[in-house]
Design a protein around this motif. Structure first.
Motif: not given
Length: 362
Positions: A170-187
């Motif tokens: 589990c991780g976070f998705e960030f914008s270029p300005d390092m704002e959190i856009l949402g969560t995601l899962i890496y496989l």
């Protein structure tokens, strides 16, 4: 000086700006590493953590590898991060047991950097760089997933609306300005995705008649069930979306892929996920199937229809008196008095001949 030797100690070290920089000497198991995207997650008995390697040319470390990490915990930086990390490979073949989780838990942030397993429905699938990007949905929310090195060929229609079990980090998705856009899962690979039930819907299912606002808990949220609607294509809306009308309702449709060959009034079927957006119904991540028949416009427009929220996005006919008009580049705005109701109509011109057809005398 104090050396932090576990994920728990690193997390407990705090976030205060005036705290000293701490040295980290951690032994943990790699749960996900992608050198191309600069992502490295490891986990010990206390949980997972994100690592920022000092060597950006580091070769990929397979999941299950045990590594020794010497780095720092910076002052005032998120508690779940090791920076300036030197990575030493120790051995391979270590198994990490995933934590059973959910999209709702992921979106709280409590699962950040942890190795987890979730169940969800695939709403959309597309290639992104060297990974397969999935848009996932369930009754308790939505997230994205990235499957590194997915070998399947496009299109990925066979995956859509499948119920799957995903195991990853589990991780976070960030914008270029390092704002959190949402969560995601890496496989790490496609073996970490298990299909529990193949695509449950198709153009062969029974279409529904209408949607009710009672089907939606929050505006802007999609329903975790794909539906089929039959109706007519009613022209472009905005940003490659289009208007669509059934016998009872009008919608804005967000297609996965645009189809320039569809004609105004043409009968089509739309298969997608419904959403209530600002009191207006929309169908997102939709695919469509065309039919030959072109409807007579008089049969699609209803005269005298109330112009209120219950008829948003529908094709209507109203008559009245023009009170004034304004020109705006490729658009003309008409102000009309219709049975005491003030209406505003926007005419869009795509070429000069079309504009001359609508020339209004002063």
């Amino acid at each position: 000086s104090v050396v932090l030797r576990s994920v728990q100690e690193i997390r407990d070290s705090g976030l205060k700006v005036d705290e000293p920089i701490r040295a980290v000497d951690l032994q943990a198991v790699v749960t996900y590493h992608d050198p191309l995207w600069g992502l490295l997650f490891v986990e010990d008995e206390y949980g997972g953590i994100y690592v920022d390697p000092d060597d950006t040319s580091l070769n990929r470390i397979p999941g299950g590898s045990v590594v020794r990490i010497r780095g720092t915990k910076q002052r005032g930086v998120t508690s779940n991060l090791i920076t300036e990390a030197d990575i030493e490979f120790l051995r391979s073949g270590e198994k990490v047991t995933p934590v059973k989780s959910s999209i709702e838990q992921m979106n709280t942030g409590s699962m950040d950097s942890n190795f987890i397993t979730i169940e969800a429905i695939i709403q959309r699938a597309q290639k992104r760089d060297h990974a397969l990007e999935l848009k996932l949905i369930s009754r308790d929310g939505k997230v994205k997933a990235y499957i590194r090195g997915y070998s399947g060929a496009e299109p990925f229609d066979h995956l859509i609306d499948s119920k799957v079990e995903l195991t990853g980090t589990c991780g976070f998705e960030f914008s270029p300005d390092m704002e959190i856009l949402g969560t995601l899962i890496y496989l790490n690979d496609q073996d970490q995705m298990k299909i529990l039930q193949d695509g449950r819907t198709s153009f062969e299912q029974a279409p529904i008649d209408r949607l009710s606002k009672l089907d939606f808990s929050n505006s802007g949220e999609e329903v975790a069930s794909r539906i089929l609607l039959k109706g007519h294509y009613m022209g472009d809306a905005n940003q490659n979306n289009f208007y669509f009308q059934t016998e009872y309702q009008g919608f804005i449709v967000h297609p996965v892929q645009t189809d320039a060959s569809v004609e105004f009034g043409q009968e089509i079927e739309v298969l997608g996920w419904p959403r209530l957006q600002d009191y207006s119904f929309e169908i997102v991540d939709a695919v469509l199937r065309r039919h030959v028949a072109i409807a007579v416009l008089d049969n699609l427009a209803q005269s005298g229809m109330l112009l209120d929220s219950s008829n948003l996005n529908r094709f209507v006919r109203r008559s009245g008196f023009l009170t004034r008009f304004e020109r705006h580049d490729e658009r003309m705005t008409l102000h009309i008095d219709s049975s005491g109701q003030h209406l505003i109509a926007n005419l869009e011109f795509h070429d000069n001949d079309m504009e001359r057809d609508y020339e209004i005398p002063v």
